[in-house]
Write a protein that holds these residues in place. Structure first.
Motif, PDB file in Angstrom:
ATOM      1  N   UNK A   1       0.821  -1.206   0.000  1.00 51.90           N
ATOM      2  CA  UNK A   1       0.000   0.000   0.000  1.00 51.90           C
ATOM      3  C   UNK A   1       0.858   1.259   0.000  1.00 51.90           C
ATOM      4  N   UNK A   2       0.362   2.315  -0.642  1.00 50.23           N
ATOM      5  CA  UNK A   2       1.108   3.581  -0.606  1.00 50.23           C
ATOM      6  C   UNK A   2       0.764   4.311   0.686  1.00 50.23           C
ATOM      7  N   UNK A   3       1.638   4.163   1.643  1.00 50.78           N
ATOM      8  CA  UNK A   3       1.413   4.814   2.940  1.00 50.78           C
ATOM      9  C   UNK A   3       2.312   6.036   3.076  1.00 50.78           C
ATOM     10  N   UNK A   4       3.420   6.010   2.366  1.00 50.09           N
ATOM     11  CA  UNK A   4       4.362   7.127   2.446  1.00 50.09           C
ATOM     12  C   UNK A   4       3.809   8.316   1.692  1.00 50.09           C
ATOM     13  N   UNK A   5       3.929   9.486   2.282  1.00 47.02           N
ATOM     14  CA  UNK A   5       3.614  10.708   1.546  1.00 47.02           C
ATOM     15  C   UNK A   5       4.639  11.763   1.919  1.00 47.02           C
ATOM     16  N   UNK A   6       4.454  12.948   1.393  1.00 41.90           N
ATOM     17  CA  UNK A   6       5.439  13.998   1.640  1.00 41.90           C
ATOM     18  C   UNK A   6       5.638  14.231   3.140  1.00 41.90           C
ATOM     19  N   UNK A   7       4.525  14.274   3.872  1.00 37.91           N
ATOM     20  CA  UNK A   7       4.621  14.580   5.304  1.00 37.91           C
ATOM     21  C   UNK A   7       5.468  13.534   6.029  1.00 37.91           C
ATOM     22  N   UNK A   8       5.213  12.266   5.747  1.00 40.54           N
ATOM     23  CA  UNK A   8       6.001  11.202   6.382  1.00 40.54           C
ATOM     24  C   UNK A   8       7.491  11.366   6.089  1.00 40.54           C
ATOM     25  N   UNK A   9       7.794  11.505   4.802  1.00 38.98           N
ATOM     26  CA  UNK A   9       9.206  11.593   4.419  1.00 38.98           C
ATOM     27  C   UNK A   9       9.860  12.805   5.065  1.00 38.98           C
ATOM     28  N   UNK A  10       9.124  13.915   5.050  1.00 38.02           N
ATOM     29  CA  UNK A  10       9.695  15.151   5.593  1.00 38.02           C
ATOM     30  C   UNK A  10      10.034  14.979   7.067  1.00 38.02           C
ATOM     31  N   UNK A  11       9.064  14.509   7.844  1.00 35.00           N
ATOM     32  CA  UNK A  11       9.297  14.476   9.290  1.00 35.00           C
ATOM     33  C   UNK A  11      10.259  13.356   9.691  1.00 35.00           C
ATOM     34  N   UNK A  12      10.198  12.250   8.998  1.00 33.30           N
ATOM     35  CA  UNK A  12      11.188  11.206   9.292  1.00 33.30           C
ATOM     36  C   UNK A  12      12.585  11.717   8.937  1.00 33.30           C
ATOM     37  N   UNK A  13      12.676  12.414   7.809  1.00 29.46           N
ATOM     38  CA  UNK A  13      13.960  12.991   7.393  1.00 29.46           C
ATOM     39  C   UNK A  13      14.500  13.947   8.448  1.00 29.46           C
ATOM     40  N   UNK A  14      13.631  14.830   8.934  1.00 27.69           N
ATOM     41  CA  UNK A  14      14.045  15.785   9.972  1.00 27.69           C
ATOM     42  C   UNK A  14      14.518  15.027  11.213  1.00 27.69           C
ATOM     43  N   UNK A  15      13.758  13.987  11.561  1.00 30.96           N
ATOM     44  CA  UNK A  15      14.122  13.174  12.731  1.00 30.96           C
ATOM     45  C   UNK A  15      15.536  12.611  12.570  1.00 30.96           C
ATOM     46  N   UNK A  16      15.798  12.024  11.401  1.00 28.25           N
ATOM     47  CA  UNK A  16      17.102  11.390  11.173  1.00 28.25           C
ATOM     48  C   UNK A  16      18.219  12.437  11.216  1.00 28.25           C
ATOM     49  N   UNK A  17      17.972  13.571  10.577  1.00 31.98           N
ATOM     50  CA  UNK A  17      18.999  14.619  10.544  1.00 31.98           C
ATOM     51  C   UNK A  17      19.319  15.097  11.963  1.00 31.98           C
ATOM     52  N   UNK A  18      18.270  15.337  12.752  1.00 30.61           N
ATOM     53  CA  UNK A  18      18.500  15.801  14.119  1.00 30.61           C
ATOM     54  C   UNK A  18      19.183  14.740  14.963  1.00 30.61           C
TER      55      UNK A  18
END
Lengths: 319, 298, 256
Positions: A149-166
């Motif tokens: 299923x397509x569960x990933x969207x911009x919001x998911x990627x953005x916030x997970x990305x921010x999480x990883x960077x921090x």
């Protein structure tokens, strides 16, 4: 130390603004589906390059098997949602943990190797992971695991990305992170300063692998499919190229490298025959002119424009 | 499987493995020589092998050459290509960080692959049969005349290379540069010339491998160099990168392991086995089979 | 006097080469000891055995009664020995202060989650580390260059930074491998003053490898002399100066 906390909050605020702007642009279709897809891909690539940068750039361990961990995340995530029918959030966690665990198990014996020997061993292990998956019928073998299923969207990627960077930025600005930097700079001296080098090498490798797994879950839940052909050593090279192009050991560099290379690739999509030729020439020319990468091991900060400010990788919003 | 047929299968796979391994060895030699001289993992080396196959294709179909002249033509053309690549892409970066040159090599690899797709389309082409393939049956073992040609050519080329490296002035210069580039330069050796020659030698060996493989499989395509290139690199590391006999040994081991795994288990695990062997050997001998374990002096 | 380090008949064999043979030495608390010998005498090898880089082929080394043999360098450091290197090994791309902070890492209490989420002990300890590092830099007159990259320091300052970094591990025994190598007489003199001052101020013991004879004679209380891996003499500087074998082997006309 209060100003560090203040900076964190300011950066987070910046992220919110950036997110709101991007989300609005997508909602009102100013950013069309083609670019939305590429923005998601950029986000996933940022997670990959930032996590590989922890291993290669900050800790100085030459690993080129990142695609293997990406695959582990993609597949275990898909097993959680498709085969077991459990929620996506759980898939993200399990995918991350599985890739991390595998990273730990692989890192423990192989991180004794140095330089090019470590490189070829990790490359080989990445391929072994892929070939093993290729031979597991449960996950679709050579034809891949479909119907995700397509569960990933911009919001998911953005916030997970921010999480990883921090996560990685804060890691590097702490005692364990400094131990990793010391290992990169001079392993013998690091050990003499009381640093258990194996422990920190494995720690960095595990964290890096885990986040590659996170990227994998996001990846397979955006493109509906997990296919062995997406995780060959060429994919590992891709990620490595982003990190080196941006500048090893620079957070800003890893992010810029991911944005730049994914962007170039997307722009060239209109010229399919010429795409890879132009891409490769760009790569060669960029390396010729900036062999230390776009950022060296520096960070993008106000310091570049004026004196003062801090040098922590405060460019989470550089998307 | 009873003992007799097991043994039979084993010897058969050994034959297949050694002939495949001699191909890996030819490519691995180039890897190892280039690494020995400038410490570069030349990821584009597998694509030189592809180029060689295409040069061989041009020589046989368009120029109508027979096997030996076509082989020589392909080797010469690939040598030129190797020199040009080093000049244009690697030489300006000689003082750059090693990883930057590695990325450049990846760039060159993409360029050769997709440049060839642009010129020759991605479709595989049939490589003409330059001589009749005779199948010999010896004591129930199947040996192809092509396998004999492959092995024979590979042995001759390896012998020639060994001679050049060990007994000529140029070879002595190569060894000196690989031992200590700065010192060699101070002794009046022209580094640029030696590096060019190394690329020429390595590339021509890869091209020979490309032609031999194309004759064996009858088919060539622009991405054919990716996997053999990678395997040959593994072979070079296996034997101890930078060491010429190591590359030969590593190549043969890789070939035999792959043939055995395909013969006794499943060909899908062939590639995994090759990498698995590499990792096991590295964990036991971190600098390859013939490599010397050099500890950093404190 | 209380015994700190005891080296009991150690040998180090590389293949067929005996780099160090049956070497014994004791260092007591608060002592400043010199280890001298011609090039290739095995001084650095002895050092490497003490710090866990090599494991002695024979013999035992104990530190405060605990066995050093078989311990890894980072474990040896944790026991209370710190060293510098003959060929400088700084974390050259990192800032001067980070070089020192890294040496404090061993004593950091906060956990990984506290570091990542920046709560609990993280802020206080980071501040403490920074302050401690700064005050060490001040002692070594490097505080003005805290934010410079270590590789940009002049040679003498790099040597001082290496000592500062070793001090940050809070050692009981400090091992200095030719700290004055490449320094001019003025710098060397200052360095020796500093070494003596460190010993008194921090109440630790120091083992010094040195080539510069006058320097060792002036500053050390006892001296061991190595030649071809054998310890040919040990004693107070006066004894060493007048020891016939030492004069033959090493000092020659320098001290006549």
């Amino acid at each position: 130390m209060n100003n560090i906390r203040k900076q964190d909050i300011m950066s987070l605020l910046g992220c919110f603004v950036l997110f709101a702007v991007m989300q609005l642009l997508i909602m009102f279709e100013i950013i069309g589906p083609f670019w939305e897809l590429n923005i998601v891909l950029i986000g996933i690539n940022i997670i990959l390059s930032v996590s590989l940068n922890l291993i290669n750039g900050y800790t100085g361990q030459f690993s080129i098997g990142h695609a293997g961990f990406l695959a582990v995340g993609a597949y275990t995530g898909a097993i959680i949602t498709v085969k077991l029918g459990l929620p996506f959030e759980l898939a993200l966690i399990v995918g991350t943990l599985c890739a991390g665990l595998l990273g730990f198990l692989i890192g423990l014996p192989t991180l004794r190797l140095n330089g090019d020997y470590l490189a070829i061993a990790t490359l080989g292990l990445g391929e072994i992971i892929r070939i093993c998956i290729l031979n597991i019928e449960y996950v679709g073998g050579a034809s891949g695991l479909m119907g995700i299923p397509r569960e990933t969207n911009f919001a998911w990627v953005f916030w997970v990305g921010i999480f990883v960077i921090f996560f990685i930025k804060n890691f590097i600005n702490s005692a364990p992170g400094r131990s990793c930097l010391a290992i990169r700079e001079n392993e013998i001296a690091a050990e003499t300063m009381g640093i258990d080098t194996t422990k920190y090498k494995v720690m960095a490798f595990t964290i890096g692998a885990a986040f590659a797994g996170t990227a994998g879950v996001l990846f397979s839940h955006y493109f509906y499919i997990a296919h062995p052909a997406s995780f060959t050593f060429m994919r590992s090279f891709d990620i490595l190229t982003m990190v080196v192009l941006g500048g090893l050991g620079s957070m800003s560099g890893a992010i810029t490298g991911a944005v730049l290379l994914t962007g170039i690739s997307a722009f060239l999509a209109e010229y399919p025959e010429w795409r890879m030729v132009i891409y490769s020439i760009t790569l060669i020319v960029l390396m010729l002119y900036r062999p230390q990468g776009l950022f060296g091991n520096k960070e993008l900060s106000l310091k570049m424009f004026k004196l003062g400010g801090d040098n922590s990788g405060r460019t989470a919003e550089g998307k | 499987m009873d003992m007799g047929s097991f043994l039979h299968q084993f010897v058969q796979q050994l034959i297949n493995g050694v002939s495949l391994g001699s191909i890996y060895a030819l490519i691995a030699l180039g890897y190892t020589m280039i690494y020995g001289i400038i410490k570069l993992i030349n990821f584009a080396h597998g694509d030189i092998y592809m180029l060689g196959a295409y040069f061989g294709f041009v020589a046989t179909t368009m120029l109508g050459l027979s096997f030996l002249p076509a082989l020589v033509f392909a080797m010469a053309a690939a040598a030129v290509a190797g020199i040009v690549i080093e000049r244009v892409a690697y030489r300006p970066m000689r003082n750059a960080p090693r990883i930057a040159i590695l990325i450049t090599a990846i760039g060159v690899s993409f360029f050769l692959e997709y440049g060839m797709i642009l010129i020759a389309t991605p479709q595989p082409r049939t490589f003409p049969a330059v001589f009749d393939a005779t199948v010999y049956n010896v004591a129930g073992l199947v040996i192809n005349s092509q396998q004999i040609v492959i092995l024979g050519s590979a042995l001759v080329l390896m012998a020639a290379l060994t001679y050049i490296v060990n007994h000529t002035k140029a070879g002595k210069a190569m060894r000196a540069v690989s031992f200590d580039m700065d010192a060699a330069q101070l002794m009046g050796i022209n580094i640029d010339k030696v590096i060019s020659m190394t690329f020429a030698l390595g590339s021509s060996l890869a091209a020979a491998a490309g032609v031999l493989v194309s004759i064996y499989y009858n088919s060539i395509d622009p991405l054919m160099g990716m996997m053999p290139g990678m395997k040959a690199f593994v072979a070079a590391v296996l034997g101890g990168i930078g060491i010429i006999p190591g590359a030969m040994l590593g190549g043969i081991i890789m070939g035999v392991v792959e043939a055995m795994v395909s013969g006794f288990f499943s060909s899908t695990f062939r590639d995994a086995a090759a990498f698995g062997i590499l990792i096991l050997i590295l964990l036991y001998k971190p600098s390859g089979l013939l490599g010397k374990n050099i500890r950093e002096k404190v | 006097m209380e015994e700190l380090l005891k080296v009991n008949n150690v040998s180090m064999v590389f293949g067929g080469l005996r780099a160090v043979s049956n070497f014994s030495m004791e260092i007591n608390k608060g002592e400043l000891i010199g280890l001298i010998g011609p090039n290739g005498a095995g001084k650095t090898t002895a050092f490497n055995m003490l710090t866990g880089v090599y494991e002695p082929t024979e013999g035992t080394i104990t530190f405060e009664g605990n066995l050093v043999n078989g311990k890894k360098p980072y474990q040896v450091t944790a026991m209370g020995m710190a060293r510098t290197f003959q060929n400088i090994r700084l974390f050259s791309e990192l800032s001067v202060i980070d070089n020192v902070k890294i040496a404090y890492n061993m004593h950091v209490q906060y956990s990984l989650p506290e570091a990542i989420w920046r709560f609990g002990r993280y802020f206080n300890e980071e501040e403490e580390i920074t302050n401690k590092a700064m005050s060490l830099l001040k002692i070594f007159k490097l505080d003005g260059k805290a934010d410079e990259q270590a590789k940009n320091l002049p040679y003498g300052e790099q040597r001082r930074l290496e000592i500062a970094r070793a001090m940050a591990t809070q050692p009981k025994l400090l091992l200095l491998d030719e700290p004055a190598a490449g320094m001019n007489p003025q710098e060397t003199h200052e360095l020796m003053e500093m070494i003596r001052w460190i010993r008194d101020e921090f109440k630790l013991s120091i083992l010094l490898i040195e080539h510069d004879m006058s320097l060792v004679m002036n500053v050390c209380e006892r001296i061991y002399v190595l030649e071809y891996g054998f310890c040919i003499a040990n004693g107070v500087p006066e004894e060493i100066k007048n020891n016939k074998r030492v004069i033959e082997a090493y000092l020659g006309e320098e001290v006549s």
